[in-house]
Design a protein around this motif. Structure first.
Motif, short mmCIF file in Angstrom:
data_model
loop_
_atom_site.label_atom_id
_atom_site.label_comp_id
_atom_site.label_asym_id
_atom_site.label_seq_id
_atom_site.Cartn_x
_atom_site.Cartn_y
_atom_site.Cartn_z
N GLU A 247 46.27 39.25 86.40
CA GLU A 247 46.39 39.38 84.91
C GLU A 247 47.48 40.70 84.53
O GLU A 247 47.96 40.43 83.57
N ASP A 248 47.43 41.71 85.63
CA ASP A 248 48.46 42.85 85.27
C ASP A 248 49.83 42.26 85.30
O ASP A 248 50.68 42.81 84.72
N PHE A 250 50.78 39.18 84.90
CA PHE A 250 51.18 38.40 83.67
C PHE A 250 51.52 39.14 82.43
O PHE A 250 52.43 38.92 81.80
N CYS A 251 50.86 40.39 82.43
CA CYS A 251 51.04 41.36 81.29
C CYS A 251 52.54 41.79 81.32
O CYS A 251 53.17 41.94 80.41
N ALA A 252 52.81 42.36 82.53
CA ALA A 252 53.97 42.92 82.69
C ALA A 252 55.24 41.88 82.49
O ALA A 252 56.49 42.07 81.80
N GLU A 254 55.30 38.98 80.77
CA GLU A 254 55.20 38.77 79.22
C GLU A 254 55.87 39.86 78.48
O GLU A 254 56.82 39.38 77.75
N GLU A 255 55.71 41.10 78.71
CA GLU A 255 56.05 42.11 77.91
C GLU A 255 57.75 42.10 78.11
O GLU A 255 58.40 42.02 77.16
N THR A 258 59.31 38.47 76.64
CA THR A 258 59.36 38.20 75.24
C THR A 258 60.19 39.10 74.71
O THR A 258 61.04 38.91 73.73
N GLU A 273 54.67 34.13 71.59
CA GLU A 273 54.03 35.52 71.73
C GLU A 273 53.12 35.41 72.72
O GLU A 273 52.39 34.56 73.28
N ALA A 274 52.82 36.74 73.42
CA ALA A 274 51.90 36.93 74.32
C ALA A 274 50.60 36.86 73.79
O ALA A 274 50.11 37.14 72.55
N PRO A 275 49.54 36.64 74.74
CA PRO A 275 49.53 36.10 75.93
C PRO A 275 50.05 34.55 75.93
O PRO A 275 49.90 33.72 75.06
N TYR A 276 50.78 34.30 76.98
CA TYR A 276 51.39 33.01 77.02
C TYR A 276 50.07 31.94 77.47
O TYR A 276 49.06 32.37 78.15
#
Length: 583
Positions: A247-248, A250-252, A254-255, A258, A273-276
């Motif tokens: 999940e970490d 994924f967040c990076a 996405e940031e 995006t 838009e995040a979250p994908y």
């Protein structure tokens, strides 16, 4: 611009109406020549723009040809209003030439017109890429590429990642694609390899205590070209994080993606838009028939295998049956054209049903569905009046493949796909292992360094083909942008995982010695991914071929037509690296 420069004291983008009356020196390439008898006009082009030059002394034009590189001194004047060119920033002014100096002459006939080079045969363009790159559209792609990469670097730095370069000469890996190997002069019979990816090095950086690493990494794989894959080499935004979960990452991811796509998308485009959305591999293969789904296409695939085992249509018995529901007006002859497409990809046929206003069915297989079953198929597929449902039947793997191709074809033919959008998703939960029918053994499905879900207990107790890995891809508009994984940092789990794939612990020590040894000294949990830079830019520029956004690409046959690579080397060079070429 330095006014003392002997070739130019302004670039063309630096000149405006405020310079009218000034004597300036400009330099660039002759894009076009127009002789109007007694007065001539030259369109001069540099990297930054184009300017009209008027030559009232026609002797100045003598010996000047298109694409000559020249320097011109003269006075900036207003153009006559009826000759304004609104297509260029300098369209209201021109330079009245007083002197011309040829800096670089064209000695041969041009192989193609620079202004229309994109319409020229690709082999000719690549052979003379230095001319092709003078074309504004081609040049703008490369400038755009530079801007995107600069943004990615800054964004990753702002997110706390440290840019570190990993080696280009490394050890050959027995996993993955074919290596490019480099013979050693100093060590007879031994070879380096060019890195397929910085995989082991970035993991070793995490063991070294670096918390967040990234680089714009060159990768080298001896693979065949595709429209979205350059042969030989490519670049990826490679990053890795310590003490990180899936999940970490994924967040990076996405940031940064995006932000990049929002900044560089064409005007009017929307970006997920995040979250994908997160879609498992199993779900993706069922609903989209591919692990690279294009989410701009609204169509989904439904499994109707069990339903058809209770019907009298024998061609579907014992097979996996998938269905695609479409609500759209279909022109006369549409079914025949779609059947032709289906047979062209290897399908034996294509069944369908049309749903009437009273929810009765029309179509070639209607008679094989018992009356008491007709509501059941409507419920399973969510059928409504005006729908058409298509059926695909084959072995499971092929049924998924055909259904995916048919979904794409229907979306395109019926113009159902969302326009002006970048639609991202994560695909995760890939199988850790698969069975290789040729080798008759279990092998790794993707990255062998991934952490299996369930850890050592799963490896010891489960069927290997049922074990999932913490592996994931990012897909955008049907193109795989990135792959990644939570890494296996536990030596016991690594030894067992490789044992299942047919490697002994001694093999692991020999072939992956650096990781094997490093993981004995307190390795942190770590994870990462690597979005492809070339594919990102290809998507953002709406180019269908990846070679359009690479400065000096190889052709589809992995040849550099401009410099002649691969080429033969001398016997002396071969002797120095202890190589003899087999005939």
């Amino acid at each position: 611009m330095n006014t003392s420069n002997i070739y130019r004291n302004r670039t063309l983008n630096e000149i405006s109406e405020g310079d009218v009356g000034a004597t300036l020196k400009i330099a660039g390439w002759v894009e076009n020549i127009r002789d109007h008898g007694g007065v001539s006009f030259v369109d001069l082009r540099d990297m930054y723009g184009t300017m009209q030059v008027v030559m009232r002394d026609t002797k100045l034009l003598e010996g000047i040809n298109k694409e000559d590189c020249i320097s011109i001194e003269g006075v900036i004047e207003h153009r006559d209003e009826e000759t304004y060119n609104p297509k260029i920033p300098t369209g209201t002014i021109e330079l009245s030439a007083q002197s011309v100096e040829v800096l670089g002459r064209v000695y041969k006939q041009l192989p193609f017109e620079v202004m229309t080079s994109k319409e020229t045969r690709e082999d000719l363009r690549l052979k003379h890429r230095y001319l092709d790159l003078r074309n504004k559209k081609v040049r703008d792609n490369i400038i755009f590429r530079s801007e995107v990469i600069s943004f990615l670097r800054q964004k990753m730095t702002d997110m706390g990642f440290l840019e570190i370069q990993t080696p280009i000469l490394c050890a050959s890996s027995p996993e993955g694609a074919r290596d490019y190997i480099v013979p050693s002069r100093k060590f007879k019979g031994k070879f380096y390899a060019l890195p397929q990816a910085p995989q082991q090095y970035k993991q070793l950086l995490m063991v070294s205590g670096f918390d967040k690493y990234f680089q714009i990494a060159p990768c080298f794989r001896d693979e065949d070209a595709r429209a979205d894959r350059s042969p030989g080499e490519f670049y990826q935004l490679d990053f890795e994080m310590s003490f990180a979960t899936q999940e970490d990452v994924f967040c990076a991811g996405e940031e940064v993606l995006t932000a990049a796509f929002k900044k560089f998308s064409p005007e009017g485009y929307t970006v997920t838009e995040a979250p994908y959305p997160i879609i498992s591999y199993k779900q993706a293969m069922l609903e989209f028939g591919t692990d690279k789904p294009d989410l701009r296409n609204p169509l989904k695939i439904v499994d109707v295998t069990e339903f058809f085992q209770n019907c009298t249509f024998k061609p579907f018995h014992g097979k996996t049956v998938r269905a695609i529901k479409v609500h759209a007006d279909m022109s006369k002859g549409f079914h025949e054209k779609l059947l032709k497409f289906a047979t062209s990809i290897g399908m034996g046929g294509l069944g369908y049903l049309e749903v009437s206003e009273d929810m009765t069915y029309k179509g070639p297989i209607d008679k094989f569905i018992p009356e008491d079953k007709k509501k059941e198929i409507a419920d399973i597929a969510g059928l409504e009046a005006g729908d058409t449902i298509f059926f695909i039947a084959d072995k499971e793997e092929r049924a998924a493949l055909y259904a995916g191709q048919l979904r794409t074809e229907l979306g395109n033919r019926l113009d159902l796909c969302e326009k002006n959008a970048y639609r991202f998703c994560f695909i995760n939960d890939f199988p850790m292992f698969e069975y290789d029918k040729d080798a008759k053994k279990v092998i790794f499905t993707h990255n062998p360094f991934s952490m299996p879900q369930g850890g050592l207990e799963a490896l010891n107790s489960k069927d290997p083909l049922e074990i999932l890995a913490y592996q994931y891809d990012i897909v955008c508009n049907g193109i795989e942008l990135s792959s990644g994984a939570v890494r296996n940092h536990n030596l016991d789990i690594m030894v067992k995982a490789f044992e299942i794939a047919g490697y002994t612990e001694e093999d692991l020590q020999q072939k992956f010695g650096a990781l094997y040894n490093a993981f004995q000294y307190g390795a942190p949990p770590h994870a990462g991914m690597a979005p492809g830079v070339d594919r990102m830019i290809m998507l953002l520029r709406n180019e269908e071929n990846i070679r359009e956004i690479i400065p000096f690409p190889m052709n589809g046959n992995a040849q550099d037509l401009m410099c002649g690579a691969p080429n033969e080397v001398t016997e002396t060079q071969l002797r120095e690296v202890h190589i003899k070429v087999r005939q």
